[in-house]
Design a protein around this motif. Structure first.
Motif, PDB file in Angstrom:
ATOM      1  N   SER A 219       0.832  -1.205   0.000  1.00  0.00           N
ATOM      2  CA  SER A 219       0.000   0.000   0.000  1.00  0.00           C
ATOM      3  C   SER A 219       0.866   1.254   0.000  1.00  0.00           C
ATOM      4  O   SER A 219       0.486   2.287  -0.559  1.00  0.00           O
ATOM      5  N   SER A 220       2.053   1.170   0.610  1.00  0.00           N
ATOM      6  CA  SER A 220       2.978   2.312   0.584  1.00  0.00           C
ATOM      7  C   SER A 220       3.486   2.572  -0.828  1.00  0.00           C
ATOM      8  O   SER A 220       3.802   3.705  -1.190  1.00  0.00           O
ATOM      9  N   GLY A 221       3.565   1.526  -1.643  1.00  0.00           N
ATOM     10  CA  GLY A 221       3.957   1.694  -3.043  1.00  0.00           C
ATOM     11  C   GLY A 221       2.898   2.455  -3.834  1.00  0.00           C
ATOM     12  O   GLY A 221       3.222   3.280  -4.697  1.00  0.00           O
ATOM     13  N   ILE A 222       1.636   2.190  -3.522  1.00  0.00           N
ATOM     14  CA  ILE A 222       0.542   2.919  -4.169  1.00  0.00           C
ATOM     15  C   ILE A 222       0.614   4.394  -3.788  1.00  0.00           C
ATOM     16  O   ILE A 222       0.438   5.284  -4.626  1.00  0.00           O
ATOM     17  N   LEU A 223       0.910   4.667  -2.517  1.00  0.00           N
ATOM     18  CA  LEU A 223       1.025   6.052  -2.064  1.00  0.00           C
ATOM     19  C   LEU A 223       2.274   6.729  -2.624  1.00  0.00           C
ATOM     20  O   LEU A 223       2.291   7.944  -2.813  1.00  0.00           O
ATOM     21  N   ALA A 224       3.316   5.948  -2.884  1.00  0.00           N
ATOM     22  CA  ALA A 224       4.519   6.509  -3.521  1.00  0.00           C
ATOM     23  C   ALA A 224       4.169   7.024  -4.910  1.00  0.00           C
ATOM     24  O   ALA A 224       4.615   8.111  -5.323  1.00  0.00           O
ATOM     25  N   GLU A 225       3.367   6.262  -5.640  1.00  0.00           N
ATOM     26  CA  GLU A 225       2.923   6.695  -6.963  1.00  0.00           C
ATOM     27  C   GLU A 225       2.069   7.963  -6.852  1.00  0.00           C
ATOM     28  O   GLU A 225       2.225   8.913  -7.629  1.00  0.00           O
ATOM     29  N   TYR A 226       1.176   7.986  -5.867  1.00  0.00           N
ATOM     30  CA  TYR A 226       0.333   9.166  -5.657  1.00  0.00           C
ATOM     31  C   TYR A 226       1.189  10.381  -5.296  1.00  0.00           C
ATOM     32  O   TYR A 226       0.970  11.486  -5.806  1.00  0.00           O
ATOM     33  N   GLY A 227       2.171  10.178  -4.412  1.00  0.00           N
ATOM     34  CA  GLY A 227       3.030  11.278  -3.986  1.00  0.00           C
ATOM     35  C   GLY A 227       3.798  11.882  -5.146  1.00  0.00           C
ATOM     36  O   GLY A 227       3.892  13.113  -5.271  1.00  0.00           O
ATOM     37  N   ALA A 228       4.346  11.016  -6.015  1.00  0.00           N
ATOM     38  CA  ALA A 228       5.097  11.509  -7.175  1.00  0.00           C
ATOM     39  C   ALA A 228       4.197  12.319  -8.098  1.00  0.00           C
ATOM     40  O   ALA A 228       4.595  13.371  -8.618  1.00  0.00           O
ATOM     41  N   ARG A 229       2.979  11.859  -8.283  1.00  0.00           N
ATOM     42  CA  ARG A 229       2.028  12.575  -9.143  1.00  0.00           C
ATOM     43  C   ARG A 229       1.623  13.901  -8.508  1.00  0.00           C
ATOM     44  O   ARG A 229       1.530  14.927  -9.190  1.00  0.00           O
ATOM     45  N   TYR A 230       1.398  13.909  -7.203  1.00  0.00           N
ATOM     46  CA  TYR A 230       0.961  15.128  -6.519  1.00  0.00           C
ATOM     47  C   TYR A 230       2.075  16.174  -6.536  1.00  0.00           C
ATOM     48  O   TYR A 230       1.828  17.355  -6.796  1.00  0.00           O
ATOM     49  N   PHE A 231       3.301  15.747  -6.257  1.00  0.00           N
ATOM     50  CA  PHE A 231       4.445  16.663  -6.309  1.00  0.00           C
ATOM     51  C   PHE A 231       4.592  17.254  -7.713  1.00  0.00           C
ATOM     52  O   PHE A 231       4.800  18.459  -7.876  1.00  0.00           O
ATOM     53  N   SER A 232       4.513  16.384  -8.726  1.00  0.00           N
ATOM     54  CA  SER A 232       4.658  16.836 -10.112  1.00  0.00           C
ATOM     55  C   SER A 232       3.556  17.823 -10.475  1.00  0.00           C
ATOM     56  O   SER A 232       3.785  18.797 -11.199  1.00  0.00           O
ATOM     57  N   GLY A 233       2.352  17.575  -9.959  1.00  0.00           N
ATOM     58  CA  GLY A 233       1.225  18.461 -10.233  1.00  0.00           C
ATOM     59  C   GLY A 233       1.424  19.858  -9.672  1.00  0.00           C
ATOM     60  O   GLY A 233       0.894  20.836 -10.205  1.00  0.00           O
ATOM     61  N   LEU A 234       2.218  19.965  -8.595  1.00  0.00           N
ATOM     62  CA  LEU A 234       2.491  21.267  -7.993  1.00  0.00           C
ATOM     63  C   LEU A 234       3.861  21.823  -8.412  1.00  0.00           C
ATOM     64  O   LEU A 234       4.383  22.736  -7.793  1.00  0.00           O
ATOM     65  N   GLY A 235       4.423  21.240  -9.475  1.00  0.00           N
ATOM     66  CA  GLY A 235       5.606  21.845 -10.074  1.00  0.00           C
ATOM     67  C   GLY A 235       6.938  21.230  -9.718  1.00  0.00           C
ATOM     68  O   GLY A 235       7.971  21.654 -10.241  1.00  0.00           O
ATOM     69  N   LYS A 236       6.970  20.216  -8.839  1.00  0.00           N
ATOM     70  CA  LYS A 236       8.236  19.552  -8.507  1.00  0.00           C
ATOM     71  C   LYS A 236       8.201  18.148  -9.092  1.00  0.00           C
ATOM     72  O   LYS A 236       7.673  17.212  -8.489  1.00  0.00           O
ATOM     73  N   PHE A 237       8.782  17.999 -10.295  1.00  0.00           N
ATOM     74  CA  PHE A 237       8.705  16.717 -10.974  1.00  0.00           C
ATOM     75  C   PHE A 237       9.335  15.607 -10.124  1.00  0.00           C
ATOM     76  O   PHE A 237      10.437  15.757  -9.601  1.00  0.00           O
ATOM     77  N   SER A 238       8.623  14.495 -10.007  1.00  0.00           N
ATOM     78  CA  SER A 238       9.074  13.382  -9.167  1.00  0.00           C
ATOM     79  C   SER A 238       8.768  12.064  -9.858  1.00  0.00           C
ATOM     80  O   SER A 238       7.880  11.974 -10.708  1.00  0.00           O
ATOM     81  N   THR A 239       9.506  11.028  -9.461  1.00  0.00           N
ATOM     82  CA  THR A 239       9.269   9.684  -9.962  1.00  0.00           C
ATOM     83  C   THR A 239       8.988   8.760  -8.780  1.00  0.00           C
ATOM     84  O   THR A 239       9.248   9.100  -7.625  1.00  0.00           O
ATOM     85  N   HIS A 240       8.463   7.581  -9.079  1.00  0.00           N
ATOM     86  CA  HIS A 240       8.202   6.616  -8.008  1.00  0.00           C
ATOM     87  C   HIS A 240       8.707   5.240  -8.430  1.00  0.00           C
ATOM     88  O   HIS A 240       8.773   4.925  -9.624  1.00  0.00           O
ATOM     89  N   ILE A 241       9.085   4.437  -7.435  1.00  0.00           N
ATOM     90  CA  ILE A 241       9.571   3.077  -7.691  1.00  0.00           C
ATOM     91  C   ILE A 241       8.814   2.110  -6.801  1.00  0.00           C
ATOM     92  O   ILE A 241       8.834   2.234  -5.570  1.00  0.00           O
ATOM     93  N   LYS A 242       8.105   1.145  -7.417  1.00  0.00           N
ATOM     94  CA  LYS A 242       7.451   0.073  -6.662  1.00  0.00           C
ATOM     95  C   LYS A 242       8.144  -1.264  -6.911  1.00  0.00           C
ATOM     96  O   LYS A 242       8.032  -2.183  -6.116  1.00  0.00           O
ATOM     97  N   ASP A 243       8.842  -1.360  -8.056  1.00  0.00           N
ATOM     98  CA  ASP A 243       9.588  -2.568  -8.404  1.00  0.00           C
ATOM     99  C   ASP A 243      11.030  -2.377  -7.939  1.00  0.00           C
ATOM    100  O   ASP A 243      11.768  -1.563  -8.495  1.00  0.00           O
ATOM    101  N   PHE A 244      11.440  -3.120  -6.932  1.00  0.00           N
ATOM    102  CA  PHE A 244      12.751  -2.874  -6.322  1.00  0.00           C
ATOM    103  C   PHE A 244      13.916  -3.477  -7.102  1.00  0.00           C
ATOM    104  O   PHE A 244      15.057  -3.371  -6.691  1.00  0.00           O
ATOM    105  N   SER A 245      13.615  -4.117  -8.223  1.00  0.00           N
ATOM    106  CA  SER A 245      14.692  -4.544  -9.113  1.00  0.00           C
ATOM    107  C   SER A 245      14.846  -3.547 -10.265  1.00  0.00           C
ATOM    108  O   SER A 245      15.678  -3.736 -11.146  1.00  0.00           O
TER     109      SER A 245
END
Length: 239
Positions: free
Chosen positions: A121-147
């Motif tokens: 579930s934290s991986g899902i929120l990581a994706e949300y966080g990256a999108r929310y940051f990018s939406g407010l002007g700070k481009f971000s990426t997220h990683i759920k696949d640890f390989s």
């Protein structure tokens, strides 16, 4: 109680007993051996052989183990969402979380790359966080696949935002350790500031919600994490 190896070893009669128990477990826990034999159309000797396959010396031990399993899997009481939120916000008012959020925002603002990581579930929120940051002007990426390979350019002057309720997830810790060794600053959002993840972070923001589990699954509310992510993003925007 019924492992995949044990189930695979069942013959046709034992499989029919297993299927009956799964569909009538509450009733079987209080049945006599003759009653179960009649209900499944087998002999009492077959029932006893079935019990021995489950590493039970006899039918009485089988029933005792079944009752323990039923008690363990019994539905637990889950707090209301209002209760969880009140618990979070009452504790928020008595902490220096606003200062922590400002410090995190300043650190992120100076970074060229922002990487969110999390698992489950934290991986899902990581994706949300990256999108929310990018939406407010700070481009971000997220990683759920640890390989997933991270290009060296992304690791330069980067901030990693690690999400974990327990702060002990081995996949998150492994990925974070690699990023930290390569110079990435670390901000963690956890439920406990004494966790391993919190201790190895440059900044930790913890929210202290009582953890909840349902049938061994962690169902602790993640709303505080969303609140903290959005608060940091809005602070970055203001700065």
């Amino acid at each position: 109680m019924f492992s995949s190896e044990i189930i695979a070893s069942f013959n046709d009669l034992e499989t029919s007993i297993y299927n009956y128990i799964c569909q009538n477990s509450e009733k079987v826990a209080y049945m006599r051996i003759r009653e179960l034999a009649d209900a499944t159309h087998v002999s009492t000797a077959t029932i006893l052989r079935f019990c021995r396959k489950l590493n039970c010396e006899g039918y009485s031990e089988f029933k005792a183990k079944l009752k323990m399993e039923l008690k363990k899997n019994k539905k637990t009481s889950i707090k209301s969402s209002q209760h969880a939120m009140l618990e979070f916000f009452e504790r928020t008012l008595n902490t220096d979380r606003d200062q922590q959020i400002t410090e995190a925002a300043k650190l992120i603002l100076q970074a060229d790359n922002v990487i969110f990581i999390g698992n489950g579930s934290s991986g899902i929120l990581a994706e949300y966080g990256a999108r929310y940051f990018s939406g407010l002007g700070k481009f971000s990426t997220h990683i759920k696949d640890f390989s997933y390979p991270i290009h060296s350019k992304l690791r330069q002057n980067s901030v990693t935002i690690a999400l974990s309720v327990s702060g002990e997830n081995p996949f998150t810790l492994s990925q974070l350790n690699q990023l930290k060794q390569e110079g990435s600053k670390v901000i963690s959002i956890t439920n406990n500031k004494l966790s391993t993840l919190a201790k190895i972070s440059d900044i930790n923001i913890s929210y202290y919600i009582t953890e909840e589990f349902f049938q061994e699954t962690n169902i602790t509310t993640q709303v505080p994490v969303v609140f903290i992510i959005e608060s940091i993003a809005r602070e970055i925007h203001q700065l």
